[in-house]
Motif scaffolding. Structure first.
Motif, mmCIF file in Angstrom:
data_model
loop_
_atom_site.group_PDB
_atom_site.id
_atom_site.type_symbol
_atom_site.label_atom_id
_atom_site.label_comp_id
_atom_site.label_asym_id
_atom_site.label_seq_id
_atom_site.Cartn_x
_atom_site.Cartn_y
_atom_site.Cartn_z
ATOM 1 N N TYR A 117 0.832 -1.201 0.000
ATOM 2 C CA TYR A 117 0.000 0.000 0.000
ATOM 3 C C TYR A 117 0.870 1.255 0.000
ATOM 4 C CZ TYR A 117 -3.353 3.572 1.320
ATOM 5 O OH TYR A 117 -4.113 4.708 1.331
ATOM 6 N N ALA A 118 2.008 1.198 0.705
ATOM 7 C CA ALA A 118 2.923 2.345 0.724
ATOM 8 C C ALA A 118 3.437 2.650 -0.684
ATOM 9 C CB ALA A 118 4.092 2.067 1.669
ATOM 10 N N VAL A 119 3.777 1.607 -1.452
ATOM 11 C CA VAL A 119 4.233 1.804 -2.832
ATOM 12 C C VAL A 119 3.084 2.333 -3.693
ATOM 13 C CG1 VAL A 119 5.205 0.682 -4.874
ATOM 14 C CG2 VAL A 119 5.969 -0.015 -2.600
ATOM 15 N N TYR A 120 1.909 1.745 -3.515
ATOM 16 C CA TYR A 120 0.724 2.171 -4.263
ATOM 17 C C TYR A 120 0.452 3.660 -4.029
ATOM 18 C CZ TYR A 120 -4.192 2.155 -5.790
ATOM 19 O OH TYR A 120 -5.384 2.425 -6.439
ATOM 20 N N ASN A 121 0.529 4.084 -2.771
ATOM 21 C CA ASN A 121 0.292 5.472 -2.397
ATOM 22 C C ASN A 121 1.338 6.394 -3.021
ATOM 23 O OD1 ASN A 121 -0.850 7.676 -1.009
ATOM 24 N ND2 ASN A 121 0.610 7.424 0.663
ATOM 25 N N SER A 122 2.600 5.960 -3.010
ATOM 26 C CA SER A 122 3.675 6.776 -3.549
ATOM 27 C C SER A 122 3.543 6.933 -5.064
ATOM 28 C CB SER A 122 5.029 6.149 -3.192
ATOM 29 O OG SER A 122 6.090 6.974 -3.571
ATOM 30 N N VAL A 123 3.149 5.857 -5.745
ATOM 31 C CA VAL A 123 2.947 5.934 -7.198
ATOM 32 C C VAL A 123 1.809 6.904 -7.517
ATOM 33 C CG1 VAL A 123 2.211 4.633 -9.245
ATOM 34 C CG2 VAL A 123 3.891 3.654 -7.677
ATOM 35 N N GLN A 124 0.721 6.815 -6.741
ATOM 36 C CA GLN A 124 -0.389 7.744 -6.943
ATOM 37 C C GLN A 124 0.050 9.191 -6.715
ATOM 38 O OE1 GLN A 124 -3.685 6.345 -4.435
ATOM 39 N NE2 GLN A 124 -4.834 5.991 -6.318
ATOM 40 N N SER A 125 0.860 9.392 -5.681
ATOM 41 C CA SER A 125 1.355 10.741 -5.369
ATOM 42 C C SER A 125 2.216 11.280 -6.504
ATOM 43 C CB SER A 125 2.154 10.710 -4.065
ATOM 44 O OG SER A 125 1.372 10.217 -3.001
ATOM 45 N N SER A 126 3.052 10.408 -7.080
ATOM 46 C CA SER A 126 3.899 10.810 -8.192
ATOM 47 C C SER A 126 3.064 11.245 -9.387
ATOM 48 C CB SER A 126 4.829 9.662 -8.592
ATOM 49 O OG SER A 126 5.676 10.026 -9.649
ATOM 50 N N ASN B 205 -4.617 17.172 -5.252
ATOM 51 C CA ASN B 205 -5.276 17.184 -3.940
ATOM 52 C C ASN B 205 -4.237 16.842 -2.884
ATOM 53 O OD1 ASN B 205 -6.877 16.966 -1.693
ATOM 54 N ND2 ASN B 205 -8.456 15.699 -2.688
ATOM 55 N N PHE B 206 -3.517 17.872 -2.454
ATOM 56 C CA PHE B 206 -2.357 17.668 -1.589
ATOM 57 C C PHE B 206 -2.743 17.059 -0.246
ATOM 58 C CE2 PHE B 206 0.816 19.333 1.455
ATOM 59 C CZ PHE B 206 1.923 18.707 0.921
ATOM 60 N N ILE B 207 -3.851 17.539 0.337
ATOM 61 C CA ILE B 207 -4.282 17.051 1.652
ATOM 62 C C ILE B 207 -4.588 15.562 1.605
ATOM 63 C CG2 ILE B 207 -6.007 17.298 3.494
ATOM 64 C CD1 ILE B 207 -4.062 19.652 3.202
ATOM 65 N N GLU B 208 -5.233 15.120 0.537
ATOM 66 C CA GLU B 208 -5.574 13.701 0.387
ATOM 67 C C GLU B 208 -4.310 12.849 0.279
ATOM 68 O OE1 GLU B 208 -7.662 10.173 -0.055
ATOM 69 O OE2 GLU B 208 -8.291 12.138 0.694
ATOM 70 N N ILE B 209 -3.319 13.354 -0.427
ATOM 71 C CA ILE B 209 -2.053 12.626 -0.578
ATOM 72 C C ILE B 209 -1.382 12.436 0.781
ATOM 73 C CG2 ILE B 209 0.297 12.793 -1.496
ATOM 74 C CD1 ILE B 209 -0.917 14.212 -3.940
ATOM 75 N N ILE B 210 -1.307 13.510 1.566
ATOM 76 C CA ILE B 210 -0.672 13.426 2.886
ATOM 77 C C ILE B 210 -1.456 12.498 3.798
ATOM 78 C CG2 ILE B 210 0.031 14.759 4.918
ATOM 79 C CD1 ILE B 210 1.677 15.244 2.340
ATOM 80 N N ARG B 211 -2.786 12.550 3.701
ATOM 81 C CA ARG B 211 -3.610 11.707 4.568
ATOM 82 C C ARG B 211 -3.335 10.224 4.326
ATOM 83 N NH1 ARG B 211 -8.118 8.922 4.640
ATOM 84 N NH2 ARG B 211 -8.481 9.199 2.411
ATOM 85 N N ARG B 212 -3.121 9.873 3.042
ATOM 86 C CA ARG B 212 -2.848 8.461 2.730
ATOM 87 C C ARG B 212 -1.547 7.980 3.361
ATOM 88 N NH1 ARG B 212 -3.459 9.516 -2.991
ATOM 89 N NH2 ARG B 212 -5.664 9.594 -3.562
ATOM 90 N N PHE B 213 -0.566 8.878 3.460
ATOM 91 C CA PHE B 213 0.728 8.484 4.021
ATOM 92 C C PHE B 213 0.623 8.082 5.495
ATOM 93 C CE2 PHE B 213 3.068 9.909 0.332
ATOM 94 C CZ PHE B 213 4.261 9.194 0.420
ATOM 95 N N GLU B 214 -0.407 8.573 6.194
ATOM 96 C CA GLU B 214 -0.541 8.271 7.619
ATOM 97 C C GLU B 214 -0.656 6.774 7.875
ATOM 98 O OE1 GLU B 214 -3.833 10.371 9.233
ATOM 99 O OE2 GLU B 214 -3.137 12.343 8.553
ATOM 100 N N PHE B 215 -1.201 6.033 6.908
ATOM 101 C CA PHE B 215 -1.475 4.614 7.120
ATOM 102 C C PHE B 215 -0.252 3.715 6.930
ATOM 103 C CE2 PHE B 215 -5.506 6.533 5.758
ATOM 104 C CZ PHE B 215 -6.304 6.212 6.857
#
Length: 679
Positions: free
Chosen positions: A430-439, A448-458
């Motif tokens: 999930y961490a890789v998935y989140n990072s790819v989405q952020s990229s 949507n910067f706030i949404e990107i940061i929120r995903r990193f919390e997990f």
């Protein structure tokens, strides 16, 4: 018990990863590691059995399955006990194969087409050779001399050999009835090993009831585990002087099984350990006199065959006689693991701490605990690398590939044994998935910067620094320098002096020495368990490029020619197109960039000095798995400082570690052009 739990966790991790890689296989760690019957001094190998579930082994014609590779188990009056031949059966009709269309098959004199164990091993050897030099040992084919890797087939149907053993054991105090009930359902394995005296040893497969043997080992109490471990120490230090490596741990294990079955349970107390060892050695003496050590489960098998010649049996018998008559006095002179002192401690009823130069009891236990944790995490990271490589090599998009793999991993939750292991893999994926989405979001005009940061919390709790640093890198790339600086300050506080670096693909010499882990233990040992003091190498795949500083893009294109790419072995191909850097150098490099973005010149120069001193201090060598990349980051800092000569120096130092698969080749060319333009 901790070692046992650790290796069972590893085999579950490999099994789930195998499912994610669409491999129809199951992994098992057998032997002393998963049994918890080894010590630092025994320096035991790691035994791994890979059971191929895409092959159907038939005990009779009713077991045939359409669409699978089917092989029928054969034996006759001249086939040695424990050995079988495998006859090829067609995939789509329950008929014997008559025409050889598989290079692994041979024709028997009777005309039957047999699946050759020797040719199967040769095929495994060809596969293993892509990853390095191959070591062969019995049925094992491995590219790591510390690992015994056996590719086998499982047999799920009841076998007469196992039923005969259960009938013999029924009603005895050991093995217990519950164990025999579980053994009835346990599959056996066919491993590629023929009998040394057989005419068909190149075609034969050996029946191995490994899971039943593991059940028997797991039923041992602590005194029995200690007694077995001491027997192995006797084998390694005393017997080896007489007969070399002709006696094995399996001989010791068999002696334990026989002795426990014939000894009253009340005797298995620690204060009796010398007497119990004497009983085991008396059993060995009896079988040496008879010239035959029987397999505990499979009748008719002599475990001395192919291992201990008649001459060596006589030599060993003489020494065992001497050992018994001498009251086992030689045991008190065994230096391995300070065994003599430990045995004396059994008599005086106190625990003696390790001698000078040894680790004390509590520190030793915690050091081994950290070593096991280190191995678990390394297994996780290695399998994660394999999964991501497969996703990138598939036809689907990386995001869709990760999503599909996550769905496969979630299926592990249906199995209670796999639940915790599946969660770890899901967390990292999930961490890789989140990072790819952020990229991908970084390329949009209004992400949507706030949404990107929120995903990193997990996914910040994977280790001490990995995803915290990826978050800080993302913030820097977004231009949020103050937020990035705060994230880096948080990492710096967490990254204390006892943190140990860990890489899933590369190994630094000496990184698994117990003394390394002893130095990581703080006065408060419980802290080790609350937050494991490990930091993973920070990795960016190409689809995360926009989350990484620009200089790391060169790491994703290390090779300058296609010939260099072709020279990579299979192991390197799985990660060489990623940017990967040790956490601590990356922390200080990001600080240099971030403070520069903030205009904090003093802090920026301080971060550069810290980065330089960390990389150049030889005491940190054991924590730097990618020294060439770390030096490239240092060179880039000096390049940004306008000091091209020093930048070129560090890039050239980087090339000393790896002259071909190194982004420094690009950096050197660029800096040299800058220098030539200046003059």
């Amino acid at each position: 018990m901790e070692r046992r739990k650790s290796y069972l966790r590893r085999e579950r991790m490999m099994t789930i990863a195998g499912q994610c890689l669409e491999l129809r296989a199951e992994y098992f760690h057998f032997g002393s590691q998963s049994e918890g019957t080894t010590t630092p001094g025994l320096n035991s190998d790691i035994d791994l059995l890979l059971s191929h579930k895409d092959t159907n082994i038939m005990t009779d014609w009713r077991d045939w399955k359409i669409g699978m590779c089917n092989y029928l188990m054969l034996r006759d009056d001249i086939t040695p006990p424990q050995q079988y031949l495998l006859q090829g059966i067609h995939k789509y009709t329950p008929e014997a194969v008559t025409i050889i269309d598989d290079d692994r098959c041979v024709r028997k004199d009777s005309g039957q087409v047999l699946f050759s164990s020797e040719r199967w091993k040769q095929e495994q050897e060809q596969v293993a050779s892509h990853f390095g030099e191959v070591t062969k040992n019995g049925p094992s084919v491995s590219n790591d001399p510390n690992w015994d890797l056996v590719s086998a087939f499982h047999v799920c149907k009841p076998l007469p050999e196992i039923q005969h053993w259960m009938d013999r054991c029924r009603g005895r105090h050991w093995p217990p009835a519950q164990l025999l009930k579980a053994a009835r359902k346990a599959p056996c394995f066919l491993v590629p090993a023929g009998h040394p005296d057989s005419d068909y040893k190149r075609e034969e497969w050996r029946l191995s009831p490994n899971l039943i043997e593991r059940m028997l080992m797991f039923s041992f109490n602590m005194t029995q585990i200690k007694c077995y471990t001491v027997l192995k120490l006797i084998k390694k230090s005393l017997f080896s002087k007489i007969v070399g490596d002709c006696t094995t741990s399996f001989h010791c294990k068999t002696l334990m099984f026989i002795t426990i079955e014939r000894t009253h349970p009340s005797l298995w107390k620690e204060h009796n350990i010398m007497y119990l060892l004497l009983l085991c050695l008396q059993e060995l003496r009896k079988w040496l006199r008879l010239g035959c050590l029987p397999h505990y489960i499979i009748a008719g098998v002599n475990l001395f065959d192919g291992k201990l010649s008649i001459v060596k049996q006589k030599l060993l018998l003489q020494y065992v006689n001497y050992l018994i008559k001498n009251g086992l006095q030689d045991l008190f002179h065994i230096d391995i693991d300070n065994l003599g002192c430990r045995l004396q401690a059994c008599f005086i009823r106190r625990i003696r701490q390790g001698g000078e130069g040894e680790l004390g009891g509590v520190v030793l236990r915690n050091s081994i605990s950290l070593l096991l944790m280190f191995g678990n995490l390394k297994t996780l990271l290695y399998n994660l690398t394999e999964i991501i490589y497969k996703i990138q090599s598939s036809n689907s998009t990386v995001q869709q590939g990760i999503y599909n793999t996550l769905r496969t991993a979630v299926q592990g939750f249906t199995n209670e044994h796999l639940k915790n292991v599946a969660f770890d893999l899901i967390n990292h994926l999930y961490a890789v998935y989140n990072s790819v989405q952020s990229s991908n979001c970084l390329r949009l005009p209004n992400p949507n910067f706030i949404e990107i940061i929120r995903r990193f919390e997990f996914c910040l709790n994977t280790d001490i620094a990995y995803n915290h640093l990826k978050l800080a890198s993302l913030l820097y790339c977004f231009g949020h320098f103050h937020a990035a600086a705060r994230a880096l300050e948080d990492v710096e506080k967490r990254y204390h002096c006892k943190v140990n670096a860990l890489c899933g693909m590369l190994q630094v010499e000496g990184e698994t020495d117990l003394q390394v882990f002893a130095s990581m233990i703080s006065d408060n040992c419980d802290n080790v368990r609350r937050e494991p003091p490990f930091s993973f190498c920070v990795r960016f795949i190409r689809h995360e490029a926009h989350c990484a500083p620009y200089v790391l893009w060169f790491e994703m294109n290390r090779a300058m020619t296609e010939e260099e790419v072709a020279q990579r072995d299979q192991h390197s191909k799985h990660w060489m197109d990623y940017a990967e850097v040790d956490a601590c150098p990356f922390l200080h490099y990001l600080q240099y960039l971030t403070y520069g973005g903030q205009g904090e010149r003093t802090k920026q120069l301080y971060a550069l000095e810290v980065l330089k001193s960390y990389i150049l201090d030889p005491r940190n060598d054991i924590n730097i798995h990618h020294p060439e990349t770390a030096l490239n980051l240092l060179g880039h800092c000096y390049e940004m400082e306008g000091d091209c000569s020093r930048a070129c120096y560090y890039y050239e130092e980087s090339l000393r570690f790896d002259g071909t698969k190194n982004a420094a080749n690009w950096h050197v060319q660029r800096v040299q052009r800058l220098i030539s333009n200046l003059y």
